[in-house]
Scaffold this active site. Structure first.
Site, mmCIF file in Angstrom:
data_model
loop_
_atom_site.group_PDB
_atom_site.id
_atom_site.type_symbol
_atom_site.label_atom_id
_atom_site.label_comp_id
_atom_site.label_asym_id
_atom_site.label_seq_id
_atom_site.Cartn_x
_atom_site.Cartn_y
_atom_site.Cartn_z
ATOM 1 C CG ASP A 160 -8.644 8.242 -25.191
ATOM 2 O OD1 ASP A 160 -7.708 7.418 -25.208
ATOM 3 O OD2 ASP A 160 -9.746 8.010 -24.665
ATOM 4 C CB THR A 171 -5.052 1.839 -22.286
ATOM 5 O OG1 THR A 171 -4.850 1.756 -23.690
ATOM 6 C CG2 THR A 171 -6.492 2.233 -22.017
ATOM 7 C CE LYS A 184 -8.073 -0.103 -25.100
ATOM 8 N NZ LYS A 184 -9.005 0.952 -25.375
ATOM 9 C CD GLU A 206 -4.877 5.650 0.450
ATOM 10 O OE1 GLU A 206 -4.802 6.584 1.257
ATOM 11 O OE2 GLU A 206 -5.901 4.968 0.295
ATOM 12 C CE1 TYR A 216 -4.220 1.126 -0.275
ATOM 13 C CE2 TYR A 216 -4.398 -1.183 0.320
ATOM 14 C CZ TYR A 216 -4.948 -0.040 -0.219
ATOM 15 O OH TYR A 216 -6.214 -0.065 -0.711
ATOM 16 N NE ARG A 245 -8.370 -4.944 -19.261
ATOM 17 C CZ ARG A 245 -8.472 -5.526 -20.435
ATOM 18 N NH1 ARG A 245 -7.631 -6.474 -20.802
ATOM 19 N NH2 ARG A 245 -9.408 -5.150 -21.277
HETATM 20 C C1 LIG Z 1 -9.938 1.396 -24.501
HETATM 21 C C2 LIG Z 1 -10.156 2.825 -24.506
HETATM 22 C C3 LIG Z 1 -10.340 3.546 -23.314
HETATM 23 C C4 LIG Z 1 -10.591 2.942 -21.954
HETATM 24 O O1 LIG Z 1 -9.912 1.920 -21.547
HETATM 25 P P1 LIG Z 1 -10.355 0.906 -20.378
HETATM 26 O O2 LIG Z 1 -9.034 0.499 -19.876
HETATM 27 O O3 LIG Z 1 -11.141 -0.157 -21.039
HETATM 28 O O4 LIG Z 1 -11.130 1.665 -19.362
HETATM 29 C C5 LIG Z 1 -10.436 4.916 -23.409
HETATM 30 N N1 LIG Z 1 -10.365 5.538 -24.576
HETATM 31 C C6 LIG Z 1 -10.212 4.891 -25.734
HETATM 32 C C7 LIG Z 1 -10.145 5.662 -27.008
HETATM 33 C C8 LIG Z 1 -10.125 3.517 -25.746
HETATM 34 O O5 LIG Z 1 -10.004 2.874 -26.902
#
Ligand SMILES: *Cc1c(COP(=O)(O)O)cnc(C)c1O
Length: 432
Positions: free
Chosen positions: A200, A226, A229, A56, A54, A235
């Site tokens: 994003d 993220t 991906k 924080e 932990y 993750r």
């Molecule tokens: C996958 C994705 C997210 C969110 O990801 P999670 O980890 O599933 O919450 C946000 N924005 C875009 C464009 C994504 O493709």
């Protein structure tokens, strides 16, 4: 599967399901555009004893003791993120992409503010202001979409909407947009209306690292991503930002804070408690992997493979949303077909090609069935596939679509061929 020896003993049910999923993911074509294969190193970091700790707070300012090593670890992850993307500031604590985006709202907007983003059916993410998500409930989405004819952004249209509605923030990024995004053009618009620009890059971060997609960092106030991906990390989510706020008009109560500090505060204590240090360790390892020449080659090859797959499908007479791709993904457009996107995705999966159904621009069908299937090449590229392999993949996709009415007869044959084909490749995190 040796590294699961303890699990196998104590919880054979879970062990067995992981074993089955492992076999499944190494005998089928993983074409979901948001998935990949993390390396053994990333998996080991994520499976480490850091899951117990932990801490924080942030490095040097924690609410728990015993942080000598985890402080160094989080600092390392932050520095690698900054170096990899050339960013002024990084926060590596968001639990995933959606919490990262949530923190952006908390750092930049007040409840009820307007933001511009793409609706989910147009390729935007839930967190870009979609109605069933917190972002559409607590904030007001001014929607923009790719032009339904061209499948591409119409910057004049976007500028017009922005000037009329004057949102406080513009999201630029998508889950299903197959083209390059010119952040410079969006930055011009954001500049004209004094809006924050937030990219994003969850889907396309590796293309940016490889230099085959425009770089948002110089043009955006905040960049959200993220680390799973295409980046092949754990993750999780991370945020990059400028240090200073561009706007004098910042109306935050605690206006002594700069942009970077507001981002940090929004993540912790604003939204989250203790950081997931095992995941941050995996993220740091993934960032290091992403700094290698091999990773750049991977990013370049992902785009080449997507292009080749698109060209092969076009040559067989298929229609692609937006006419093709210059990223990692393409969207088959089945608007003219009798079958839906959902039926196609199911038939493909039955045959060993794992993808997802997806809306196409101007889709007349409901979001629950759609007229499209989204395909990504990042996982196939990760296991070593090249352009010639994409021709084979296009051949199988074609066979599934042509035989969709008698798929129960055809699918088992294709499934076997694909399993046989997959056995020649090396799967990170799976093949020893
Ligand atoms: C996958 C994705 C997210 C969110 O990801 P999670 O980890 O599933 O919450 C946000 N924005 C875009 C464009 C994504 O493709």
């Amino acid at each position: 599967m040796e590294r699961y020896s303890h699990l196998k003993q104590t919880d054979p049910e879970i062990y067995e399901l992981i074993r089955k999923q492992t076999n499944y993911e190494s005998s089928t074509l993983k074409m979901i555009a948001s998935e990949s294969y993390a390396s053994f190193s990333v998996l080991e970091a994520c499976g480490s004893i850091l899951t117990n700790k932990y801490a924080e707070g942030y490095s040097g300012a924690r609410y728990y003791e015993g942080n000598e090593f985890v402080d160094q670890l989080e600092t390392l992850a932050i520095n690698r993120a900054k170096r990899l993307f050339g960013a002024e500031h990084a926060n590596v604590q968001p639990y995933s992409g959606s919490p990262a985006n949530h923190a952006v709202y908390r750092a930049l907007l007040k409840t009820g503010d307007k933001l511009m983003g793409m609706p989910v059916p147009s390729g935007g993410h839930l967190t870009h202001g979609w109605k069933v998500n917190f972002s559409g409930m607590d904030y007001v989405q001014i929607p923009y979409s790719p032009n339904p004819e061209t499948g591409k952004f119409d910057m004049d249209q976007i500028r017009q909407t922005a000037k009329k509605e004057r949102p406080k923030m513009i999201w630029v990024g998508a889950t299903a947009y197959p083209h390059k995004i010119e952040y410079k053009d969006f930055a011009e618009i954001a500049g004209e209306i004094d809006a924050y620009l937030v990219a994003d890059i969850a889907h396309i971060n590796a293309l940016i690292v490889a230099g085959v997609h425009p770089d948002p960092v110089p043009y955006c106030d905040v960049v959200s991503s993220t680390s799973h991906k295409m980046l092949r990390g754990p993750r999780a989510g991370f945020l990059l930002s400028k240090k200073e706020d561009r706007f004098q008009t910042n109306y935050f109560s605690d206006s002594k804070l700069n942009l970077a500090q507001r981002i940090d505060r929004a993540v912790f204590p604003g939204l989250q408690g203790g950081p997931h240090l095992h995941i941050i360790a995996g993220m740091a390892t993934a960032f290091q992997e992403a700094m290698t020449p091999e990773f750049k080659n991977y990013g370049v090859q992902v785009a080449k493979n997507a292009k080749k797959l698109a060209d092969s499908l076009l040559a067989k007479g298929y229609t692609l949303a937006g006419g093709g791709t210059d990223t990692h993904l393409l969207i088959l457009d089945f608007r003219k077909e009798e079958f839906t996107g959902k039926e196609a995705a199911k038939a493909l999966a039955q045959s060993g090609i794992i993808a997802n159904f997806n809306m196409v621009p101007g889709d007349p069908r409901s979001p629950f069935v759609t007229s499209g299937v989204r395909l990504g090449t990042q996982s196939l590229t990760t296991i070593g596939m090249k352009e010639t392999d994409m021709e084979k993949v296009a051949g199988w996709i074609d066979r599934v679509c042509r035989n969709i009415v008698r798929i129960n007869d055809e699918a088992p044959k294709i499934r076997l061929e694909i399993a046989e084909f997959c056995s020649q490749f090396q799967f990170p995190g799976i093949t020893e």
